[in-house]
Enzyme design. Structure first.
Site, PDB file in Angstrom:
ATOM      1  N   HIS A 180       1.158  -1.283   0.245  1.00  0.00           N
ATOM      2  CA  HIS A 180       0.068   0.431   0.239  1.00  0.00           C
ATOM      3  C   HIS A 180       0.710   1.415   0.231  1.00  0.00           C
ATOM      4  CE1 HIS A 180      -3.769  -2.125   0.206  1.00  0.00           C
ATOM      5  NE2 HIS A 180      -3.089  -3.634   1.130  1.00  0.00           N
ATOM      6  N   ARG A 194      -9.201   0.253  -9.241  1.00  0.00           N
ATOM      7  CA  ARG A 194      -9.251  -1.011  -8.291  1.00  0.00           C
ATOM      8  C   ARG A 194     -10.838  -0.572  -6.996  1.00  0.00           C
ATOM      9  NH1 ARG A 194      -3.442   0.163  -8.462  1.00  0.00           N
ATOM     10  NH2 ARG A 194      -2.204  -2.036  -8.457  1.00  0.00           N
ATOM     11  N   ARG A 246     -12.689  -2.689 -12.115  1.00  0.00           N
ATOM     12  CA  ARG A 246     -12.061  -4.264 -11.727  1.00  0.00           C
ATOM     13  C   ARG A 246     -13.703  -4.160 -10.895  1.00  0.00           C
ATOM     14  NH1 ARG A 246      -6.230  -5.738  -9.849  1.00  0.00           N
ATOM     15  NH2 ARG A 246      -7.084  -4.049  -7.510  1.00  0.00           N
ATOM     16  N   GLU A 279      -3.543 -12.911 -13.791  1.00  0.00           N
ATOM     17  CA  GLU A 279      -2.332 -12.627 -12.821  1.00  0.00           C
ATOM     18  C   GLU A 279      -1.985 -14.255 -12.318  1.00  0.00           C
ATOM     19  OE1 GLU A 279      -3.400  -9.592 -10.144  1.00  0.00           O
ATOM     20  OE2 GLU A 279      -5.685 -10.508 -10.097  1.00  0.00           O
ATOM     21  N   ASN A 317       1.999  -7.313 -10.990  1.00  0.00           N
ATOM     22  CA  ASN A 317       1.991  -7.667  -9.725  1.00  0.00           C
ATOM     23  C   ASN A 317       1.979  -9.887  -8.773  1.00  0.00           C
ATOM     24  OD1 ASN A 317       2.893  -5.069 -10.378  1.00  0.00           O
ATOM     25  ND2 ASN A 317       0.599  -3.953  -9.042  1.00  0.00           N
ATOM     26  N   ASP A 318       1.047  -9.220  -9.326  1.00  0.00           N
ATOM     27  CA  ASP A 318       0.622 -10.345  -8.321  1.00  0.00           C
ATOM     28  C   ASP A 318       0.836 -12.505  -9.396  1.00  0.00           C
ATOM     29  OD1 ASP A 318      -0.874 -10.574  -6.001  1.00  0.00           O
ATOM     30  OD2 ASP A 318      -2.145  -9.578  -6.959  1.00  0.00           O
ATOM     31  N   ARG A 344       4.634 -10.484  -2.277  1.00  0.00           N
ATOM     32  CA  ARG A 344       5.411  -9.359  -2.716  1.00  0.00           C
ATOM     33  C   ARG A 344       5.470  -8.143  -1.816  1.00  0.00           C
ATOM     34  NH1 ARG A 344      -0.552  -7.943  -5.991  1.00  0.00           N
ATOM     35  NH2 ARG A 344      -0.237  -5.506  -5.569  1.00  0.00           N
ATOM     36  N   CYS A 351      -0.877  -3.982 -16.347  1.00  0.00           N
ATOM     37  CA  CYS A 351      -1.611  -2.710 -14.869  1.00  0.00           C
ATOM     38  C   CYS A 351      -1.219  -3.116 -14.015  1.00  0.00           C
ATOM     39  CB  CYS A 351      -2.957  -2.885 -15.150  1.00  0.00           C
ATOM     40  SG  CYS A 351      -3.476  -4.696 -14.263  1.00  0.00           S
TER      41      CYS A 351
HETATM   42  C1  PEP Z   1      -1.260  -6.400  -9.817  1.00  0.00           C
HETATM   43  O1  PEP Z   1      -1.383  -7.138  -9.738  1.00  0.00           O
HETATM   44  O2  PEP Z   1      -0.550  -5.844 -11.344  1.00  0.00           O
HETATM   45  C2  PEP Z   1      -2.340  -5.538 -10.469  1.00  0.00           C
HETATM   46  C3  PEP Z   1      -2.569  -4.529 -11.029  1.00  0.00           C
HETATM   47  O3  PEP Z   1      -3.770  -5.534  -9.498  1.00  0.00           O
HETATM   48  P1  PEP Z   1      -3.235  -5.359  -7.069  1.00  0.00           P
HETATM   49  O4  PEP Z   1      -1.886  -4.473  -7.634  1.00  0.00           O
HETATM   50  O5  PEP Z   1      -3.938  -4.252  -7.119  1.00  0.00           O
HETATM   51  O6  PEP Z   1      -3.076  -6.792  -6.832  1.00  0.00           O
HETATM   52 MG    MG Z   2      -3.333  -8.127  -8.316  1.00  0.00          MG
END
Ligand code: PEP
Ligand code: MG
Length: 589
Positions: free
Chosen positions: A196, A303, A339, A438, A461-462, A472, A509
């Protein structure tokens, strides 16, 4: 000098403000004088009353919305808040030791935790989790806004030195309340590149460093500190020489940022004229407006969980509809990919019930949680479909793992469309639906998924954390969550090729879509839609404007031949330097 993980680029010199949480273990903070004791006790009592009334609302609404057993937990929480013995202990620590209410609360919680630690039964350990929940709720009413001003002795809104937050970690609830304060940098002990703190920092375009062990014990509010988000460095109480050289870097960084944003009305095209879409990742209305200011052409990821996080209960369909509509109206070109709820993992809301899971990121999160609350999920799908009348709207499903899940979700959307039609409720008839890639299982079966969805958005990211089996947000394994790595680029190539073959629109994204070295490679792999924190749009526009397709294809081809992250990093650092040395400051170490 401390070394951490660079999570948001840039350089800033400022004055530290420590955001303490009720779970902190640093030295207790004392009040400036005994004269402040009555006001501090009043603050504590106010926090108790506010927490109790929140919990009373939960007991009622959660029973109504999700069922009586889900509401039971809040009855227990209410008993804890109203416990006179606990309140008396906190009051006495404020009165006799001069502690701030938050520190007193921390000490009482530590006392309870110590007695619970001696107990073996699981049942009682569960109660400790409840205690932590309740203390965190009370604590949340004692932190953030007001103390920033008191601790610094002035209101940061009109202070001269920028404020730099220093915290063990930034909780989702804090990330939201901090969002409105003029913060110029963030340093945390916990968290990685997608925590965050990182997302807050990136959305504000301010430097941040995470994973800085021990920083909260060393830094006091009011200390001068330097955050170097390029190298992942934090300097506490710097020397005059360090100060003057970093102030120079800071000026250059801000000047460059100011100059870059002037490109907002120029089209996003590569040096040889290929059209590119630069979209924004947003969490709220302010972000949507920021996306317009930097010249994003739409919102690639909204989000929605941030609406749920700021709520005390499940927002109803009408409220969601109004919120989504407002976002659409404020977004660039009214183009928004919404989303569906992605709670769980590190983002939890009390009203959906707390689950103590050993591995929350591998557990009951995201679409899995939505499936378990079908009425709530239906409300959200209907609200998005209705908001679809007000712009070019798409609906995106997070964390789809199997084709069965995709089929299930597609059925739910169809059912909602049918119901709205039957009820005569107007809705957008061209709302496209898409899948976030993801989870590695979905990436591997991309061909099957493409047959049953309108578009793809890659959540790197995921995808990265699941590919490398490394949390992560855990700084200890952050070195594995590295976008510039052979495994990641191979998987991305596979997904991008499949999308190209079938003509399916695809966006990336995750955070890598705003990181220059990754962007060069992704462009070379054929990606044309990038969605990122608004603050990065001007940089990425400038970067892609300086490179041709042939050049980027050559880079990507070479990256795919390399065997290690180190080689890829070194290679791309060289290419970025060649394409635009000016923009190097916007990449992280
Ligand atoms: C991701 O997982 O890359 C993503 C964009 O979503 P979040 O960071 O909200 O999990
Ligand atoms: Mg994600």
């Amino acid at each position: 000098m401390h070394k951490g993980i660079s999570v948001s680029p840039g350089v800033v010199v400022g004055v530290a403000f420590r955001v303490d949480s009720v779970f902190g273990t640093g030295e207790p903070q004392t009040l400036a004088g005994p004269g402040l004791i009555p006001a501090e006790i009043e603050r504590f009592e106010h926090a108790i009353t506010t927490s109790a009334s929140e919990l009373e609302t939960f007991v009622f609404k959660v029973a109504q919305q999700l069922g009586p057993s889900e509401a039971e937990i809040f009855k227990t929480h209410l008993q804890i808040v109203n416990d006179h013995a606990m309140q008396a202990k906190v009051r006495s620590l404020i009165e006799t030791k001069n502690y701030t209410a938050l520190s007193a609360l921390q000490i009482v919680l530590q006392g309870y935790a110590a007695s619970f630690a001696r107990i073996e039964q699981d049942y009682l350990r569960e109660r400790l989790a409840d205690l932590r929940d309740v203390f965190s709720r009370i604590g949340s009413h004692l932190t953030v806004q007001a103390p920033v001003a008191t601790a610094l002795g002035h209101d940061p809104r009109d202070g001269e030195e920028p404020v730099i937050l220093v915290a063990t970690e930034i909780l989702p609830s804090q990330a939201m309340s901090l969002g409105s304060l003029p913060i110029a940098g963030i340093v945390t002990e916990a968290g990685g590149g997608t925590s965050h703190a990182a997302i807050l920092a990136r959305s504000r375009g301010i430097p941040a460093v995470s994973g800085v062990t021990g920083i909260t014990t060393e830094v006091r509010s009011g200390d001068t500190i330097i955050v170097d988000g390029r190298e992942g460095l934090v300097l506490v109480r710097p020397t005059n020489d360090e100060l003057s050289s970093y102030r120079k870097l800071q000026r250059e960084f801000f000047d460059l940022k100011d100059r870059l944003v002037l490109n907002r009305d120029q089209p996003a095209v590569s040096a040889d004229g290929a059209q590119i879409e630069l979209l924004a990742n947003i969490n709220n209305v302010a972000d949507a407006q920021a996306a317009v200011k930097v010249g994003a052409s739409g919102v690639g990821l909204f989000r929605t969980e941030y609406l749920f996080l700021s709520h005390t209960d499940v927002p109803d369909e009408e409220e969601q509809y109004q919120h989504y509509r407002q976002i659409i109206e404020d977004a660039p070109n009214r183009a928004v990919t919404i989303r569906t709820l992605d709670l769980g993992g590190d983002k939890t809301v009390a009203y959906l019930g707390r689950r103590d899971e050993a591995n929350p990121f591998m557990g009951w999160r995201s679409i899995r949680l939505s499936f378990e609350h079908p009425r709530m999920f239906e409300r959200q799908i209907r609200a998005i479909l209705r908001a679809g009348r007000h712009g070019k709207v798409s609906m995106l499903f997070p964390m789809i793992t199997t084709l069965e899940e995709l089929r299930h979700v597609n059925r739910l959307v169809e059912e909602s469309r049918r119901n709205l039609r039957r009820e005569g409720v107007p809705f957008g008839d061209d709302v496209k639906t898409g899948v976030m890639i993801e989870v590695p299982a979905a990436a591997i079966c991309i061909d099957a998924i493409l047959r049953e969805t309108d578009f793809i958005s890659i959540g790197s990211n995921d995808l990265i954390q699941y590919l490398v089996a490394a949390d992560r947000d855990n700084p200890k394994v952050a070195h594995l969550c590295e976008p510039l790595s052979p495994a990641i680029f191979r998987v991305l190539k596979m997904v991008l090729d499949a999308c190209q073959r079938t003509g399916t629109p695809v966006t990336v994204c995750g955070e890598m879509a705003g990181q220059p070295r990754s962007v060069l490679t992704l462009f070379g792999l054929g990606l044309r839609r990038f969605s990122m924190s608004p603050a990065f749009v001007p940089t990425i526009k400038a970067l892609l404007g300086a490179v041709t397709i042939a050049q980027a294809e050559r880079f990507a081809h070479q990256v795919l031949q390399l065997k290690t992250s180190e080689e890829i990093r070194a290679y791309l650092t060289g290419r970025l330097h060649e394409v635009s040395s000016l923009l190097e400051v916007f990449d992280s170490a």
